[in-house]
Design a protein around this motif. Sequence first.
Motif, PDB file in Angstrom:
ATOM      1  N   VAL A  30       3.716  -4.803   4.208  1.00 34.27           N
ATOM      2  CA  VAL A  30       4.442  -4.143   3.128  1.00 34.27           C
ATOM      3  C   VAL A  30       4.083  -4.709   1.754  1.00 34.27           C
ATOM      4  N   CYS A  31       4.275  -3.862   0.751  1.00 36.04           N
ATOM      5  CA  CYS A  31       4.458  -4.309  -0.626  1.00 36.04           C
ATOM      6  C   CYS A  31       5.940  -4.116  -0.892  1.00 36.04           C
ATOM      7  N   ALA A  32       6.591  -5.148  -1.382  1.00 35.82           N
ATOM      8  CA  ALA A  32       8.047  -5.104  -1.488  1.00 35.82           C
ATOM      9  C   ALA A  32       8.516  -5.877  -2.714  1.00 35.82           C
ATOM     10  N   GLY A  74      13.428  -9.692  -8.211  1.00 36.40           N
ATOM     11  CA  GLY A  74      12.557  -8.783  -8.920  1.00 36.40           C
ATOM     12  C   GLY A  74      11.073  -9.047  -8.832  1.00 36.40           C
ATOM     13  N   ARG A  75      10.637  -9.963  -7.985  1.00 31.32           N
ATOM     14  CA  ARG A  75       9.209 -10.230  -7.843  1.00 31.32           C
ATOM     15  C   ARG A  75       8.568  -9.192  -6.919  1.00 31.32           C
ATOM     16  N   LEU A  86      13.921  -8.033   1.591  1.00 30.36           N
ATOM     17  CA  LEU A  86      13.029  -7.388   0.639  1.00 30.36           C
ATOM     18  C   LEU A  86      13.298  -5.891   0.586  1.00 30.36           C
ATOM     19  N   ARG A  87      13.225  -5.328  -0.621  1.00 31.51           N
ATOM     20  CA  ARG A  87      13.271  -3.871  -0.762  1.00 31.51           C
ATOM     21  C   ARG A  87      11.847  -3.344  -0.669  1.00 31.51           C
ATOM     22  N   VAL A  88      11.612  -2.459   0.287  1.00 32.89           N
ATOM     23  CA  VAL A  88      10.263  -1.970   0.547  1.00 32.89           C
ATOM     24  C   VAL A  88       9.833  -0.993  -0.550  1.00 32.89           C
ATOM     25  N   ARG A  89       8.656  -1.236  -1.116  1.00 32.24           N
ATOM     26  CA  ARG A  89       8.054  -0.333  -2.101  1.00 32.24           C
ATOM     27  C   ARG A  89       6.979   0.542  -1.460  1.00 32.24           C
ATOM     28  N   LEU A 127       3.311 -13.405  -0.835  1.00 26.85           N
ATOM     29  CA  LEU A 127       2.185 -13.557  -1.757  1.00 26.85           C
ATOM     30  C   LEU A 127       2.373 -12.595  -2.922  1.00 26.85           C
ATOM     31  N   PRO A 128       2.029 -12.990  -4.134  1.00 26.16           N
ATOM     32  CA  PRO A 128       2.197 -12.083  -5.276  1.00 26.16           C
ATOM     33  C   PRO A 128       1.295 -10.865  -5.155  1.00 26.16           C
TER      34      PRO A 128
END
Length: 322
Positions: free
Chosen positions: A66-68, A73-74, A33-36, A99-100
């Motif tokens: 995290v939010c990632a 692209g999800r 995952l790419r971390v946002r 989870l979305p």
Amino acid sequence: MQAWRVHENGEPGAVMRREEVEPPTPGDGQVLLRVRAANVNFPDALLCRGHYQVRPPLPFTPGVEVCAETEDGRRVITTAALPHGGFAEYTLADAAGLLPAPEALDDAEAAALHIGYQTGWFGLHRRAHLQEGETLLVHAAAGGVGSAAVQLGKAAGATVIGVVGGQEKAAVARALGCDLVIDRRSEDVVAAVKAATGGRGADVIYDPVGGEAYQQSAKCVAFEGRIVIVGFASGTVPAPALNHALVKNYSILGLHWGLYAAKDPASIARCHETLTAYAAKGIVKPLIGERVPFALAADAVQRVADGTTTGRLVVLPEGAHA
């Protein structure tokens, strides 16, 4: 990629080092995952100290929430798979645990929704069975964990009493919606709770602090009340007097939210659906105390460890504006 890593256990500000490393390789059932945005939790400090119930091999990257973004692209929220935590450009997570991210929340808010609010929901509803009209007492009400419990308690129709340390945090707790705020630095917590409840005490007490806070809880819990043990941010694990629980008819309930992922994972997904709906309606909104540049991640974890923060500190990767 850039990552904060811990090579030896100690205080976060001393042992977290910013390094250039290769992105981690997913194992079976894992995704890259790419971390946002990466939320700072008290367990991150315990991980650095080597005091958490999970001890990843050294060196490791802390950052458990995290939010990632997935490779397709999800936008998701999840707990990171240690030793490859979220204070990095890329992290790993179990594919089954994604989870979305709620559309109503930005990246920083979404990163702070998962652990704290899930813990609050399971603690108040699954463990304590909080009922509309009951009185809920929340220790550390202006903190990341406590602020989530305050919002969820109000959503459940409870009268919420928040205990805080200092006038600044008292103002935050009032803004969150607490019906009564008690400053433990200048007020007698037990006396104030008894006065506010006509001597009855609080029906449910939510305690992420331990130590003296637990001792206060045992003195002001109502008949057939429930004390929910969430953590020990004070650093002191209390030893409950079970004879006291017996003669006053109250329950002491432990909550280890992470255990539900192994024992009842479907319940986590159901809770997330509820929290997403709450976020869409504005019923809950994570309290973001500060959006922290990636370069200051170690300082942020240390401040959370020291108990000087309000709400959630969220670390943002370079170039992020969540």
